[in-house]
Design a protein around this motif. Structure first.
Motif, PDB file in Angstrom:
ATOM      1  N   LEU A   1       2.559  -2.488  -4.113  1.00  0.00           N
ATOM      2  CA  LEU A   1       2.112  -1.120  -3.845  1.00  0.00           C
ATOM      3  C   LEU A   1       3.133  -0.361  -3.005  1.00  0.00           C
ATOM      4  CD1 LEU A   1      -1.644  -1.857  -3.074  1.00  0.00           C
ATOM      5  CD2 LEU A   1      -0.775  -0.630  -5.074  1.00  0.00           C
ATOM      6  N   LEU A   2       3.675  -1.024  -1.990  1.00  0.00           N
ATOM      7  CA  LEU A   2       4.630  -0.351  -1.113  1.00  0.00           C
ATOM      8  C   LEU A   2       5.947  -0.063  -1.825  1.00  0.00           C
ATOM      9  CD1 LEU A   2       4.007  -2.219   2.270  1.00  0.00           C
ATOM     10  CD2 LEU A   2       3.016  -0.073   1.445  1.00  0.00           C
ATOM     11  N   ALA A   3       6.224  -0.806  -2.889  1.00  0.00           N
ATOM     12  CA  ALA A   3       7.412  -0.509  -3.686  1.00  0.00           C
ATOM     13  C   ALA A   3       7.312   0.859  -4.361  1.00  0.00           C
ATOM     14  CB  ALA A   3       7.618  -1.595  -4.746  1.00  0.00           C
ATOM     15  N   HIS A   4       6.096   1.403  -4.459  1.00  0.00           N
ATOM     16  CA  HIS A   4       5.918   2.764  -4.964  1.00  0.00           C
ATOM     17  C   HIS A   4       6.001   3.800  -3.840  1.00  0.00           C
ATOM     18  CE1 HIS A   4       5.003   1.912  -9.149  1.00  0.00           C
ATOM     19  NE2 HIS A   4       4.230   0.924  -8.754  1.00  0.00           N
ATOM     20  N   VAL A   5       5.816   3.376  -2.601  1.00  0.00           N
ATOM     21  CA  VAL A   5       5.884   4.310  -1.477  1.00  0.00           C
ATOM     22  C   VAL A   5       7.335   4.636  -1.139  1.00  0.00           C
ATOM     23  CG1 VAL A   5       5.216   4.753   0.919  1.00  0.00           C
ATOM     24  CG2 VAL A   5       3.709   3.422  -0.574  1.00  0.00           C
ATOM     25  N   HIS A   6       8.196   3.639  -1.168  1.00  0.00           N
ATOM     26  CA  HIS A   6       9.590   3.870  -0.777  1.00  0.00           C
ATOM     27  C   HIS A   6      10.266   4.967  -1.604  1.00  0.00           C
ATOM     28  CE1 HIS A   6      10.063   0.787   2.317  1.00  0.00           C
ATOM     29  NE2 HIS A   6       9.316  -0.009   1.565  1.00  0.00           N
ATOM     30  N   PRO A   7      10.105   5.007  -2.933  1.00  0.00           N
ATOM     31  CA  PRO A   7      10.700   6.138  -3.677  1.00  0.00           C
ATOM     32  C   PRO A   7      10.144   7.491  -3.236  1.00  0.00           C
ATOM     33  CG  PRO A   7      10.089   4.372  -5.178  1.00  0.00           C
ATOM     34  CD  PRO A   7       9.513   4.019  -3.850  1.00  0.00           C
ATOM     35  N   LEU A   8       8.869   7.528  -2.885  1.00  0.00           N
ATOM     36  CA  LEU A   8       8.282   8.783  -2.414  1.00  0.00           C
ATOM     37  C   LEU A   8       8.916   9.226  -1.100  1.00  0.00           C
ATOM     38  CD1 LEU A   8       4.491   8.129  -3.176  1.00  0.00           C
ATOM     39  CD2 LEU A   8       6.127   9.446  -4.546  1.00  0.00           C
ATOM     40  N   THR A   9       9.214   8.263  -0.226  1.00  0.00           N
ATOM     41  CA  THR A   9       9.874   8.647   1.029  1.00  0.00           C
ATOM     42  C   THR A   9      11.268   9.210   0.762  1.00  0.00           C
ATOM     43  OG1 THR A   9      10.890   6.475   1.502  1.00  0.00           O
ATOM     44  CG2 THR A   9       8.617   6.811   2.232  1.00  0.00           C
ATOM     45  N   ARG A  10      11.933   8.655  -0.248  1.00  0.00           N
ATOM     46  CA  ARG A  10      13.253   9.202  -0.597  1.00  0.00           C
ATOM     47  C   ARG A  10      13.123  10.599  -1.201  1.00  0.00           C
ATOM     48  NH1 ARG A  10      13.863   3.753  -2.284  1.00  0.00           N
ATOM     49  NH2 ARG A  10      13.654   4.279  -4.491  1.00  0.00           N
TER      50      ARG A  10
END
Length: 470
Positions: A173-182
């Motif tokens: 799930l967090l692997a989808h958050v990191h692109p959003l932070t970028r």
């Protein structure tokens, strides 16, 4: 020419435009949303004209009062463009003339639609980006919260959609958050580059009137005035760059949507969609469809089309302003609208997902997902990885012939494949052991995932705070 007063360019022409030209040129049906920003620019410009001695005190007061009244009427819908208004600038000048008569015509001094629209679009997009970042932060928070609620749940990590190695579902799930932070980083970088004002550039060469573009820029919240007047009116880098970031954001949302579509299938059964964020079938009563995830996936193509269309429009334009640039606004408006629709829907869908932890735990070790752990166990005992890979692969082949998993082999089976595979190899044939072992930075070990959770929760909070700053 009955409509000449309504055309900002009509004085040089002996007759009005042909109907075909008028219909092609009109943009007020979509650029009307720039009206609040055009009025902000008009108020700043009025003050600059006053400081230049081109409006006296009484005229400035009357001008600002009229602009405030016009802004209120635009907001309430009491003032709307008509069929004869070519664009937002024409409509608003008409409204000002209706309120002030000849005094309203003084506001046009020292500016052009070229620098007006470039300024309006920057102001609009800077506001829109803050709205988007707020919505992205909500999705980040929803994903982080779902990860926190399922922090100990393992899942089959996949490559090529085949079982690869165990991971924590929270890690996935967090692997989808990191692109959003970028994406947010890119939008903030974009904002810093876009925070420069074109107003004062006029049509392309600036003005001979004693104006102060820097003062106008400061009043409108920009860092300063663009130093080259030709660049000021012809630059649409900020449009293309925004559309690229929007398209990449759309791709990230699409990948999340695709995974939810897979996870919600009967074959995966990893998650169950909440009734409020799914739909049914008009013919099959059992269906529960992931429409939000599918629409998020579909919007990506639309967003990609916008950036390619604008780049193609810009690529051959000579400096300074060309009417082709009218085509920059609809893609921008649509990109903003679509993202502001899909982001809250995805946040709601994610926040209400029900995770089938039993299913995830049962399927995590299947598909020989612990084979790499066997190879690395051998490496720690001095076996070259090339050999360890072959040995572990032979174990997998043996399991395939018997239709069993690695942990179901007998001790004798291990040593028959290679004498170095003594019974202690079973210490790595557990999901928990595999997860704990991956404790390097970026790994899926529970301690590392806990660090991610804390850091990303803080990041989402900071993103939400940035979105509300002036």
């Amino acid at each position: 020419m009955t409509d000449a007063p309504r055309r900002l360019w009509g004085g040089r022409f002996a007759s009005g435009p042909a109907d075909a030209l008028a219909q092609l040129s009109v943009s007020v049906q979509f650029d009307w949303r720039l009206a609040p920003y055009d009025l902000l620019g008009s108020k700043a410009h009025a003050r600059v004209l006053h400081r230049a001695g081109l409006l006296d005190d009484d005229e400035l007061t009357r001008m600002l009062d009229a602009l405030d009244g016009l802004a209120a009427d635009v907001s309430s819908g009491a003032f709307r463009p008509t069929a004869d208004d070519e664009d937002v600038h024409t409509a608003l000048e008409r409204g000002l003339l209706e309120r002030l008569g000849a005094l309203g015509g003084k506001l046009r001094a020292g500016r052009s639609r070229n620098d007006q629209v470039a300024t309006d679009l920057r102001l609009y997009l800077r506001d829109a980006v803050r709205q988007l970042v707020a919505r992205i932060a909500e999705l980040e928070t929803a994903l982080v919260s779902l990860a926190e609620r399922n922090a100990d749940v393992p899942a089959p990590g996949m490559t090529h959609l085949q079982h690869a190695q165990p991971v924590l579902f929270a890690h996935q799930l967090l692997a989808h958050v990191h692109p959003l932070t970028r994406d947010v980083d890119r939008l903030r970088d974009w904002d810093a580059r876009t925070a420069w004002s074109p107003l004062g550039a006029g049509a392309l060469a600036g003005s001979s009137l004693p104006l102060d573009p820097e003062a106008t820029a400061r009043e409108l919240g920009f860092r300063g005035a663009i130093p080259n007047s030709i660049d000021a009116v012809s630059d649409r880098d900020f449009v293309a760059e925004f559309l690229f970031v929007a398209a990449l954001l759309g791709v990230h949302l699409s990948r999340l949507g695709e995974e939810v579509c897979l996870w919600a299938t009967s074959e995966f059964s990893w998650v169950r969609l909440d009734d409020a964020f799914s739909t049914g079938s008009s013919i099959m009563p059992q269906k529960k469809n992931p429409d939000i995830a599918e629409l998020a996936r579909g919007k990506a193509g639309r967003l990609i089309g916008h950036v390619t269309g604008v780049l193609a429009m810009l690529k051959g334009l000579p400096l300074a302003y060309d009417r082709d640039m009218q085509e920059d606004k609809e893609p921008v408006f649509d990109a903003v609208e679509q993202l502001l629709l899909v982001l809250p829907a995805l946040a709601g869908m994610v926040s209400t997902l029900q995770v089938n932890s039993e299913r995830l735990e049962a399927t995590t070790p299947t598909g020989h997902a612990l084979a790499t752990d066997v190879a690395e166990w051998l490496v720690r005992r001095g076996v070259p990885f090339r050999d360890a890979h072959e040995i572990s692969g032979s174990l997998v082949q043996l399991c395939d012939t018997r239709g069993i998993e690695l942990w179901q082999l007998e001790d004798a089976d291990f040593t028959a494949v290679d004498a170095r595979l003594d019974p202690s190899v079973r210490s790595v044939l557990s999901v928990r052991g595999a997860l704990e072992a991956r404790s390097a930075v970026g790994g899926t070990a529970p301690s590392r995932v806990a660090e991610q959770l804390a850091a990303l929760a803080e990041t989402a909070t900071e993103h939400a705070a940035w979105a509300t700053r002036d």
